[in-house]
Design a protein around this motif. Structure first.
Motif, PDB file in Angstrom:
ATOM      1  N   ILE A 286       0.833  -1.204   0.000  1.00  0.00           N
ATOM      2  CA  ILE A 286       0.000   0.000   0.000  1.00  0.00           C
ATOM      3  C   ILE A 286       0.867   1.254   0.000  1.00  0.00           C
ATOM      4  CG2 ILE A 286      -1.654   1.328   1.382  1.00  0.00           C
ATOM      5  CD1 ILE A 286      -2.834  -1.402   2.269  1.00  0.00           C
ATOM      6  N   VAL A 287       1.909   1.266   0.828  1.00  0.00           N
ATOM      7  CA  VAL A 287       2.812   2.422   0.894  1.00  0.00           C
ATOM      8  C   VAL A 287       3.460   2.663  -0.465  1.00  0.00           C
ATOM      9  CG1 VAL A 287       4.992   3.263   1.890  1.00  0.00           C
ATOM     10  CG2 VAL A 287       3.249   2.263   3.371  1.00  0.00           C
ATOM     11  N   PHE A 288       3.958   1.624  -1.101  1.00  0.00           N
ATOM     12  CA  PHE A 288       4.593   1.780  -2.414  1.00  0.00           C
ATOM     13  C   PHE A 288       3.583   2.220  -3.467  1.00  0.00           C
ATOM     14  CE2 PHE A 288       8.045  -0.996  -0.698  1.00  0.00           C
ATOM     15  CZ  PHE A 288       9.082  -0.076  -0.874  1.00  0.00           C
ATOM     16  N   LYS A 289       2.373   1.761  -3.353  1.00  0.00           N
ATOM     17  CA  LYS A 289       1.331   2.177  -4.284  1.00  0.00           C
ATOM     18  C   LYS A 289       1.088   3.685  -4.158  1.00  0.00           C
ATOM     19  CE  LYS A 289      -3.452   1.167  -5.511  1.00  0.00           C
ATOM     20  NZ  LYS A 289      -4.646   0.396  -5.154  1.00  0.00           N
ATOM     21  N   TYR A 290       0.986   4.165  -2.906  1.00  0.00           N
ATOM     22  CA  TYR A 290       0.808   5.603  -2.679  1.00  0.00           C
ATOM     23  C   TYR A 290       2.004   6.392  -3.199  1.00  0.00           C
ATOM     24  CZ  TYR A 290      -3.303   4.807   0.263  1.00  0.00           C
ATOM     25  OH  TYR A 290      -4.537   4.456   0.731  1.00  0.00           O
ATOM     26  N   LEU A 291       3.215   5.892  -2.974  1.00  0.00           N
ATOM     27  CA  LEU A 291       4.410   6.579  -3.472  1.00  0.00           C
ATOM     28  C   LEU A 291       4.391   6.660  -4.999  1.00  0.00           C
ATOM     29  CD1 LEU A 291       7.258   5.190  -1.178  1.00  0.00           C
ATOM     30  CD2 LEU A 291       6.406   7.526  -1.276  1.00  0.00           C
ATOM     31  N   ASP A 292       4.016   5.573  -5.644  1.00  0.00           N
ATOM     32  CA  ASP A 292       3.915   5.571  -7.102  1.00  0.00           C
ATOM     33  C   ASP A 292       2.902   6.605  -7.581  1.00  0.00           C
ATOM     34  OD1 ASP A 292       5.822   3.604  -7.361  1.00  0.00           O
ATOM     35  OD2 ASP A 292       4.379   1.946  -7.539  1.00  0.00           O
ATOM     36  N   GLU A 293       1.746   6.680  -6.889  1.00  0.00           N
ATOM     37  CA  GLU A 293       0.720   7.663  -7.260  1.00  0.00           C
ATOM     38  C   GLU A 293       1.242   9.087  -7.106  1.00  0.00           C
ATOM     39  OE1 GLU A 293      -2.861   6.910  -5.033  1.00  0.00           O
ATOM     40  OE2 GLU A 293      -3.102   4.911  -5.927  1.00  0.00           O
ATOM     41  N   LEU A 294       1.958   9.339  -6.010  1.00  0.00           N
ATOM     42  CA  LEU A 294       2.518  10.679  -5.789  1.00  0.00           C
ATOM     43  C   LEU A 294       3.530  11.032  -6.871  1.00  0.00           C
ATOM     44  CD1 LEU A 294       3.011  10.738  -1.899  1.00  0.00           C
ATOM     45  CD2 LEU A 294       1.410  12.112  -3.228  1.00  0.00           C
ATOM     46  N   LEU A 295       4.388  10.078  -7.227  1.00  0.00           N
ATOM     47  CA  LEU A 295       5.371  10.326  -8.283  1.00  0.00           C
ATOM     48  C   LEU A 295       4.682  10.600  -9.619  1.00  0.00           C
ATOM     49  CD1 LEU A 295       8.130   7.687  -7.457  1.00  0.00           C
ATOM     50  CD2 LEU A 295       8.322  10.167  -7.277  1.00  0.00           C
ATOM     51  N   GLU A 296       3.622   9.865  -9.920  1.00  0.00           N
ATOM     52  CA  GLU A 296       2.889  10.086 -11.166  1.00  0.00           C
ATOM     53  C   GLU A 296       2.263  11.472 -11.177  1.00  0.00           C
ATOM     54  OE1 GLU A 296       0.044   6.923 -11.664  1.00  0.00           O
ATOM     55  OE2 GLU A 296       1.613   5.403 -11.844  1.00  0.00           O
ATOM     56  N   LYS A 297       1.684  11.884 -10.042  1.00  0.00           N
ATOM     57  CA  LYS A 297       1.076  13.220  -9.952  1.00  0.00           C
ATOM     58  C   LYS A 297       2.127  14.302 -10.155  1.00  0.00           C
ATOM     59  CE  LYS A 297      -2.847  12.147  -6.994  1.00  0.00           C
ATOM     60  NZ  LYS A 297      -3.472  12.339  -5.671  1.00  0.00           N
ATOM     61  N   LYS A 298       3.283  14.121  -9.556  1.00  0.00           N
ATOM     62  CA  LYS A 298       4.355  15.111  -9.671  1.00  0.00           C
ATOM     63  C   LYS A 298       4.809  15.226 -11.125  1.00  0.00           C
ATOM     64  CE  LYS A 298       8.911  16.311  -7.919  1.00  0.00           C
ATOM     65  NZ  LYS A 298      10.053  15.901  -7.134  1.00  0.00           N
ATOM     66  N   GLU A 299       5.001  14.078 -11.789  1.00  0.00           N
ATOM     67  CA  GLU A 299       5.417  14.080 -13.189  1.00  0.00           C
ATOM     68  C   GLU A 299       4.357  14.719 -14.079  1.00  0.00           C
ATOM     69  OE1 GLU A 299       6.298  10.036 -14.186  1.00  0.00           O
ATOM     70  OE2 GLU A 299       8.128  10.005 -12.986  1.00  0.00           O
ATOM     71  N   SER A 300       3.101  14.429 -13.813  1.00  0.00           N
ATOM     72  CA  SER A 300       2.043  15.012 -14.644  1.00  0.00           C
ATOM     73  C   SER A 300       1.954  16.518 -14.444  1.00  0.00           C
ATOM     74  CB  SER A 300       0.702  14.345 -14.361  1.00  0.00           C
ATOM     75  OG  SER A 300       0.287  14.616 -13.050  1.00  0.00           O
ATOM     76  N   ARG A 301       2.193  17.037 -13.236  1.00  0.00           N
ATOM     77  CA  ARG A 301       2.198  18.475 -12.975  1.00  0.00           C
ATOM     78  C   ARG A 301       3.335  19.153 -13.729  1.00  0.00           C
ATOM     79  NH1 ARG A 301       1.741  18.683  -6.668  1.00  0.00           N
ATOM     80  NH2 ARG A 301      -0.361  17.895  -6.466  1.00  0.00           N
ATOM     81  N   GLN A 302       4.486  18.488 -13.715  1.00  0.00           N
ATOM     82  CA  GLN A 302       5.646  19.078 -14.389  1.00  0.00           C
ATOM     83  C   GLN A 302       5.401  19.174 -15.894  1.00  0.00           C
ATOM     84  OE1 GLN A 302       8.967  16.688 -13.230  1.00  0.00           O
ATOM     85  NE2 GLN A 302       9.280  17.783 -11.298  1.00  0.00           N
ATOM     86  N   ASN A 303       4.721  18.197 -16.452  1.00  0.00           N
ATOM     87  CA  ASN A 303       4.444  18.205 -17.878  1.00  0.00           C
ATOM     88  C   ASN A 303       3.399  19.260 -18.238  1.00  0.00           C
ATOM     89  OD1 ASN A 303       6.233  16.139 -18.245  1.00  0.00           O
ATOM     90  ND2 ASN A 303       4.686  14.529 -18.230  1.00  0.00           N
ATOM     91  N   ILE A 304       2.444  19.509 -17.368  1.00  0.00           N
ATOM     92  CA  ILE A 304       1.366  20.448 -17.646  1.00  0.00           C
ATOM     93  C   ILE A 304       1.810  21.894 -17.407  1.00  0.00           C
ATOM     94  CG2 ILE A 304      -0.930  21.204 -16.915  1.00  0.00           C
ATOM     95  CD1 ILE A 304      -1.542  18.275 -16.275  1.00  0.00           C
ATOM     96  N   GLU A 305       2.474  22.157 -16.331  1.00  0.00           N
ATOM     97  CA  GLU A 305       2.861  23.526 -15.968  1.00  0.00           C
ATOM     98  C   GLU A 305       3.920  24.074 -16.913  1.00  0.00           C
ATOM     99  OE1 GLU A 305       4.122  23.482 -11.908  1.00  0.00           O
ATOM    100  OE2 GLU A 305       2.154  22.943 -11.147  1.00  0.00           O
ATOM    101  N   LYS A 306       3.779  25.404 -17.190  1.00  0.00           N
ATOM    102  CA  LYS A 306       4.775  26.105 -17.996  1.00  0.00           C
ATOM    103  C   LYS A 306       5.965  26.384 -17.098  1.00  0.00           C
ATOM    104  CE  LYS A 306       1.301  28.319 -20.785  1.00  0.00           C
ATOM    105  NZ  LYS A 306       0.682  29.573 -21.150  1.00  0.00           N
ATOM    106  N   PRO A 307       7.118  26.416 -17.687  1.00  0.00           N
ATOM    107  CA  PRO A 307       8.266  26.743 -16.855  1.00  0.00           C
ATOM    108  C   PRO A 307       8.095  28.143 -16.251  1.00  0.00           C
ATOM    109  CG  PRO A 307       8.913  26.355 -19.149  1.00  0.00           C
ATOM    110  CD  PRO A 307       7.447  26.197 -19.046  1.00  0.00           C
TER     111      PRO A 307
END
Length: 185
Positions: free
Chosen positions: A152-173
């Motif tokens: 469960i902990v690793f699943k949550y960590l994976d979700e957080l990493l995915e959210k972070k990556e998706s934010r970086q791709n969406i946001e303008k520098p």
């Protein structure tokens, strides 16, 4: 003249090697008991038959042909023609105790006590073994739960990493803020 008391010196290992597990009972066979008591198997069976009311089914039973074959296969030291053509009797712990009442010799009483002591030791070992098994099972269950929690902990960590990556791709520098350091010429 006084009779000297003869202490039976039979190692526990010898007795333990003569205990079989048949039909859900720890038992000893008539030939093995006769050898320990110092009597012929034929005489032991005669005494049992004369006192059959002392041996209910849960104290003693006769082996089937198949059970007898299995026992013979286990005992590799049997010599051809040395064993009875009749099916052996198997005696439970209580049956062994009754044998000492039937045979009535000093040796039979001493050997029976020794055998009963071995049965008690086996029961204690089994009880200790069971306690250890229960503890191991308890630890296994805890480890299984911990493994699930870690998933469960690793699943949550994976979700957080995915959210972070998706934010970086969406946001303008972002425009850098702060003091500019002049370039040296």
């Amino acid at each position: 003249m006084e009779k000297k008391e003869i202490a039976v010196a039979i190692p526990n290992e010898i007795i333990m090697n003569k205990i079989y597990y048949i039909r859900g009972h720890k038992v000893m066979l008539d030939a093995d008991l006769a050898g320990l008591y110092g009597v012929e198997t034929k005489r032991l069976k005669e005494q049992v038959k004369r006192n059959i009311e002392r041996f209910p089914k849960h104290y003693m039973f006769e082996l089937t042909e198949k059970e007898n074959e299995v026992i013979k296969a286990q005992a590799a030291t049997l010599k051809r023609g040395e064993h009875s053509k009749y099916l052996p009797y198997a005696f439970t712990e209580h049956g062994v105790l009754q044998l000492s009442n039937v045979l009535k010799s000093k040796r039979a009483i001493e050997v029976s006590i020794k055998i009963i002591d071995v049965f008690v030791q086996l029961r204690e070992v089994l009880a200790n073994h069971t306690e250890l098994r229960l503890e191991v099972e308890k630890i296994k269950r805890k480890l299984d739960n911990q493994g699930k929690n870690m998933e469960i902990v690793f699943k949550y960590l994976d979700e957080l990493l995915e959210k972070k990556e998706s934010r970086q791709n969406i946001e303008k520098p972002r425009k850098k803020i702060g003091y500019k350091i002049p370039k040296k010429k």
